[in-house]
Design a protein around this motif. Structure first.
Motif, PDB file in Angstrom:
ATOM      1  N   ASN A  33       0.853  -1.185   0.000  1.00 24.71           N
ATOM      2  CA  ASN A  33       0.000   0.000   0.000  1.00 24.71           C
ATOM      3  C   ASN A  33       0.893   1.242   0.000  1.00 24.71           C
ATOM      4  OD1 ASN A  33      -1.927   1.965   0.392  1.00 24.71           O
ATOM      5  ND2 ASN A  33      -2.258   1.497   2.559  1.00 24.71           N
ATOM      6  N   SER A  74      -0.462   4.212  -0.868  1.00 23.08           N
ATOM      7  CA  SER A  74      -1.471   5.253  -1.072  1.00 23.08           C
ATOM      8  C   SER A  74      -1.541   6.199   0.121  1.00 23.08           C
ATOM      9  CB  SER A  74      -2.832   4.600  -1.270  1.00 23.08           C
ATOM     10  OG  SER A  74      -3.330   4.185  -0.026  1.00 23.08           O
ATOM     11  N   HIS A  75      -2.487   7.147   0.046  1.00 21.95           N
ATOM     12  CA  HIS A  75      -2.717   8.097   1.136  1.00 21.95           C
ATOM     13  C   HIS A  75      -3.744   7.564   2.132  1.00 21.95           C
ATOM     14  CE1 HIS A  75      -0.962  10.694  -1.884  1.00 21.95           C
ATOM     15  NE2 HIS A  75      -0.771  11.608  -0.953  1.00 21.95           N
ATOM     16  N   GLU A  76      -4.217   6.351   1.898  1.00 17.82           N
ATOM     17  CA  GLU A  76      -5.285   5.832   2.751  1.00 17.82           C
ATOM     18  C   GLU A  76      -4.859   4.527   3.421  1.00 17.82           C
ATOM     19  OE1 GLU A  76      -8.895   5.443   0.446  1.00 17.82           O
ATOM     20  OE2 GLU A  76      -8.498   7.366  -0.510  1.00 17.82           O
ATOM     21  N   HIS A  77      -5.433   4.290   4.596  1.00 19.69           N
ATOM     22  CA  HIS A  77      -5.162   3.019   5.280  1.00 19.69           C
ATOM     23  C   HIS A  77      -6.038   1.951   4.631  1.00 19.69           C
ATOM     24  CE1 HIS A  77      -2.660   4.761   8.332  1.00 19.69           C
ATOM     25  NE2 HIS A  77      -3.535   5.729   8.462  1.00 19.69           N
ATOM     26  N   GLU A 100      -8.703   8.472  13.775  1.00 19.72           N
ATOM     27  CA  GLU A 100      -9.455   8.399  12.512  1.00 19.72           C
ATOM     28  C   GLU A 100     -10.799   9.105  12.668  1.00 19.72           C
ATOM     29  OE1 GLU A 100      -8.549   7.429   9.422  1.00 19.72           O
ATOM     30  OE2 GLU A 100      -6.571   7.112  10.295  1.00 19.72           O
ATOM     31  N   LYS A 160     -10.115  12.701  12.417  1.00 21.31           N
ATOM     32  CA  LYS A 160      -9.930  13.136  11.023  1.00 21.31           C
ATOM     33  C   LYS A 160     -11.281  13.315  10.325  1.00 21.31           C
ATOM     34  CE  LYS A 160      -5.675  10.559  10.301  1.00 21.31           C
ATOM     35  NZ  LYS A 160      -5.127   9.456   9.536  1.00 21.31           N
ATOM     36  N   TYR A 204       1.579   3.986  14.925  1.00 18.79           N
ATOM     37  CA  TYR A 204       1.958   2.902  14.006  1.00 18.79           C
ATOM     38  C   TYR A 204       3.423   2.516  14.206  1.00 18.79           C
ATOM     39  CZ  TYR A 204      -2.476   3.178  11.505  1.00 18.79           C
ATOM     40  OH  TYR A 204      -3.812   3.117  11.186  1.00 18.79           O
ATOM     41  N   ASN A 258       1.917   1.469   7.563  1.00 19.57           N
ATOM     42  CA  ASN A 258       0.780   2.339   7.854  1.00 19.57           C
ATOM     43  C   ASN A 258       1.236   3.711   8.357  1.00 19.57           C
ATOM     44  OD1 ASN A 258      -1.876   1.318   7.178  1.00 19.57           O
ATOM     45  ND2 ASN A 258      -1.339  -0.413   8.466  1.00 19.57           N
ATOM     46  N   VAL A 312       1.538   5.809   5.439  1.00 23.55           N
ATOM     47  CA  VAL A 312       0.271   6.378   4.955  1.00 23.55           C
ATOM     48  C   VAL A 312       0.051   7.731   5.641  1.00 23.55           C
ATOM     49  CG1 VAL A 312      -2.246   6.068   4.915  1.00 23.55           C
ATOM     50  CG2 VAL A 312      -0.756   4.130   4.406  1.00 23.55           C
ATOM     51  N   GLU A 313       0.328   7.754   6.948  1.00 21.36           N
ATOM     52  CA  GLU A 313       0.194   9.019   7.689  1.00 21.36           C
ATOM     53  C   GLU A 313       1.179  10.051   7.146  1.00 21.36           C
ATOM     54  OE1 GLU A 313      -2.178   9.692   9.815  1.00 21.36           O
ATOM     55  OE2 GLU A 313      -2.937   7.632   9.781  1.00 21.36           O
ATOM     56  N   ARG A 335       2.266  10.288   4.105  1.00 20.08           N
ATOM     57  CA  ARG A 335       1.725  10.817   2.837  1.00 20.08           C
ATOM     58  C   ARG A 335       0.591  11.798   3.118  1.00 20.08           C
ATOM     59  NH1 ARG A 335       1.584   5.133   1.600  1.00 20.08           N
ATOM     60  NH2 ARG A 335       3.748   4.642   1.188  1.00 20.08           N
ATOM     61  N   GLN A 336      -0.220  11.491   4.125  1.00 19.32           N
ATOM     62  CA  GLN A 336      -1.310  12.417   4.477  1.00 19.32           C
ATOM     63  C   GLN A 336      -0.744  13.744   4.992  1.00 19.32           C
ATOM     64  OE1 GLN A 336      -4.168  10.523   7.087  1.00 19.32           O
ATOM     65  NE2 GLN A 336      -4.715   9.000   5.553  1.00 19.32           N
TER      66      GLN A 336
END
Lengths: 204, 496
Positions: free
Chosen positions: A85, A87-90, B85, B88, B133, B141, B144-145, B147-148
């Motif tokens: 993964n 991506s920007h999402e879990h 989450e 968010k 994480y 994971n 992912v944070e 990237r956010q």
């Protein structure tokens, strides 16, 4: 009389307010195949659609007839490796892997073997069958596992563009099929989904 | 039953008194909760939060984030992330303005608007999730944070440019640095290089405003990520820019693991309702209230880590108090303008009420006077500034990284006060492989004003090595040679 009317009015008002405050929850069962876009994030529909599109493309390409021609009467054996993964999402990659496995098995064009993690559990069970508790006739044989010819690997990527309550999300799934004997990449495929998510600027 | 006007006035006064009292109690409990978090009394903090949670639906994000922070500190990382989450989702939903709330905020008090947090607090939501994480040993994971964080900051910078907003918070260098470290750990070297580059530029840009310079490890990280992403031109440029950096050889890197320790110390400054008093002969005062930050509360003046027989200094990488204060001060002209407009309207209301009470000559004068007093109190309540913030955040974040020999290692983190005294000591034993990068997040536990002993510090879940119980002794087991107070940790200390 006027007092009674006032009491009734207050009662109606109170009931209306109380019912407004009460939390209501409604559950509706829907067809699992139905598209449900609620938040705009990656969902089950995306996972299933992408898995099907990618596998359809993979099995329609030249590597499969070439391999079958070289190995008459046999089906290539495929294993799903890591799908990362990025991506920007879990995103729960495991459900996507399961959708890929399901699309591969249902195609009937290839054979499919358990992944590294699944193999461990299967081997534990086989080992247990040889502890003396299981009848010889029903024991699974040792050293008879089917080796994979190809490994399917991939990644899930996103590009996000966002401004003032409007967000465009571009999902791109890249998949590669690696020949385990030669390390050659036999096929590369990708599937894209683009979503536009618009948020309202005001509400009452 | 007939009520006299006087009785009605008294009843109204009583209700208003209880309303004001409830607000005061709520603020007092939240204040105690913040102290508990800073002093490691996490279970008690959770109990207090349960008492005040749901007090106002407009504060739900604040409650969720406080609960997420406590869960993180207790080592319940998955629970913490579930709450983050939810946080968010709430932040997303607040993009759509509730017009009735907005009107209520204009007419009455800003607290009628749901608390949405400042931009740096919203970035901290992602950072805390990334910490969780990392503590769970899940860098994928955490990435992912990361990237956010990149995405959120990009949207924020675009917005600043579009509306030509002048602010010191134009970039979050520590958030970018953290994003880069995570991206490097999962092998996204090109993304890591961009994040490190943004972090470096951010520290240069904001360093003067917040008196934080780039951690020395960022220089090495820039060279390393440029090399790993095969960006030779940039690698050369940074090698020339930082001639003092001697990157370890590939042989050394292949035979060592890397431990990255992120420290969180103290408690962020809290907002209070500051007064701007304009004298008025008839009404005594004409008061304008606006929010202002107090001072951060931290006993930490130096942090040191002992691992693999070496002492490592921790460098301050993020000063949340300085950032919060500076960005709020920059907004103060706008906030004061809004407060003055509201104060003028309330001033007129106050004057009318007071005059009615003063000149009433009939029997109801006493009742009118009581009502006037209540009205004045309620008006004062409406004028109070919005002082909501994420109060369980730390005062500062620090960073240290060390290359260690593979195998079983023990890291000891020392938090020291102004006299060099160690007030908190946290020990983690872990197994590390060559080429592996492990992250550890540690928050200081200061002595509690009630003399209460701190709860055990949460350990990373990747650390599966059984721990030897360590007393939380004020004295270190080994002398700490490098405990020279860091100038950047010497921020003002008060109970703000």
């Amino acid at each position: 009389m006027r007092r009674i009317a006032a009491c009734i009015f207050v009662l109606i008002l109170f009931t209306a307010l109380a019912s407004g405050c009460a939390a209501t929850r409604e559950v509706t069962r829907v067809d699992p195949g139905k598209t449900t876009d609620l938040s705009g994030r990656w969902n089950d529909t995306d996972s299933q659609q992408v898995a099907k599109a990618v596998i359809d493309d993979c099995l329609a390409q030249g590597w499969l007839p070439e391999w079958v021609e070289g190995n008459p009467g046999k089906k290539p054996v495929v294993i799903v490796g890591s799908i990362v993964n990025k991506s920007h999402e879990h995103i729960n990659v495991q459900t996507f892997v399961k959708d890929i496995q399901s699309a591969l098995i249902n195609s009937r064009k290839v054979k499919f073997v358990s992944s590294k993690e699944e193999r461990g559990e299967v081997r534990d069970e086989r080992r247990d069958q040889h502890q003396g508790y299981t009848s010889e006739q029903t024991r699974a044989g040792v050293g008879q596992e089917t080796g994979a010819n190809f490994m399917l690997k991939g990644s899930l990527n996103t590009i996000v563009d966002e401004l003032e309550g409007k967000r465009a999300v571009w999902y791109q799934v890249n998949m590669e099929l690696h020949d385990l004997t030669t390390n050659e990449i036999s096929w590369i495929g990708q599937h894209k989904i683009k979503k536009i998510i618009t948020k309202g600027s005001s509400k009452w | 039953m007939n009520f006299s006007l006087r009785q009605a006035g008294l009843l109204f006064a009583l209700l208003a008194f209880f309303m004001l009292q409830a607000c005061a109690t709520h603020a007092e409990i939240r204040g105690k909760l913040v102290t508990d978090v800073r002093c490691g009394a996490y279970a008690l903090a959770e109990k207090r939060l349960a008492e005040i949670e749901g007090y106002s639906e407009k504060d739900i994000l604040m409650d969720v984030l406080d609960r997420a922070m406590i869960a993180h500190l207790e080592g319940r990382y998955a629970d913490s992330n579930q709450l983050l989450e939810r946080g968010k989702e709430l932040i997303e939903s607040y993009f759509t303005k509730d017009i009735s709330d907005e009107l209520a905020a204009i007419a009455w008090n800003d607290t009628e608007r749901a608390w949405q947090g400042e931009e740096f607090e919203r970035i901290m939501v992602n950072m805390l999730a990334a910490f969780n994480y990392l503590q769970m040993g899940d860098p994928e994971n955490a990435a992912v944070e990361a990237r956010q964080i990149n995405q959120r900051l990009q949207v924020y910078v675009d917005k600043l440019k579009k509306y030509k907003v002048k602010t010191s918070y134009v970039q979050d260098p520590f958030a970018q640095y953290l994003a880069g470290m995570i991206q490097e750990a999962v092998g996204d070297y090109a993304d890591a290089f961009i994040s490190y580059k943004d972090a470096w530029e951010g520290y240069e840009q904001t360093g003067r405003d917040f008196k934080i310079s780039a951690p020395s490890s960022l220089r090495a990280a820039l060279i390393r990520a440029a090399e790993l992403s095969e960006n030779d031109e940039e690698a050369d440029r940074y090698r020339k820019m930082f001639p003092e950096v001697k990157p370890p050889s590939q042989k050394f890197l292949n035979s060592h693991g890397r431990l990255v320790v992120i420290t969180a110390s103290g408690g962020i400054a809290r907002k209070y309702s500051a007064k701007w008093i304009i004298p008025d002969p008839e009404l005594d005062t004409f008061v304008v209230y606006y929010p202002k930050y107090g001072k951060g509360v931290s006993r930490t003046r130096g942090i040191e880590i002992k691992v693999d027989g070496k002492n490592q200094k921790v460098e301050v990488a993020h000063d949340l108090t300085a950032l919060a204060r500076k960005t709020l001060d920059e907004k103060s002209a706008q906030l004061k303008g809004k407060a003055v407009a509201k104060a003028i309207a309330m001033y007129a209301a106050k004057k009318v009420t007071k005059n009615v009470a003063k000149y009433s000559k009939n029997d109801t004068a006493q009742a009118v006077s009581i009502l006037a007093n209540v009205a004045l109190n309620v008006v004062d309540l409406a004028l109070q500034a919005d002082t909501r913030s994420w109060m369980t955040l730390p005062d500062k974040l620090g960073i240290s990284s060390a290359y260690v020999k593979p195998g079983r290692q023990t890291a000891v983190v020392y938090f020291a006060g102004s006299a060099g005294e160690i007030f908190d000591r946290q020990v983690v034993t872990f197994d590390i492989k060559a080429g592996q990068t492990l992250f550890m997040v540690v928050r200081s536990r200061e002595p509690h004003p009630d003399g209460r002993q701190a709860d055990p510090a949460a350990k990373p879940l990747w650390n599966l090595v059984p721990q030897t119980p360590q007393p939380n002794s004020a004295r270190p087991a080994v002398p700490v040679s490098l405990l020279i107070p860091e100038t950047s940790y010497n921020s003002e200390r008060s109970e703000g």
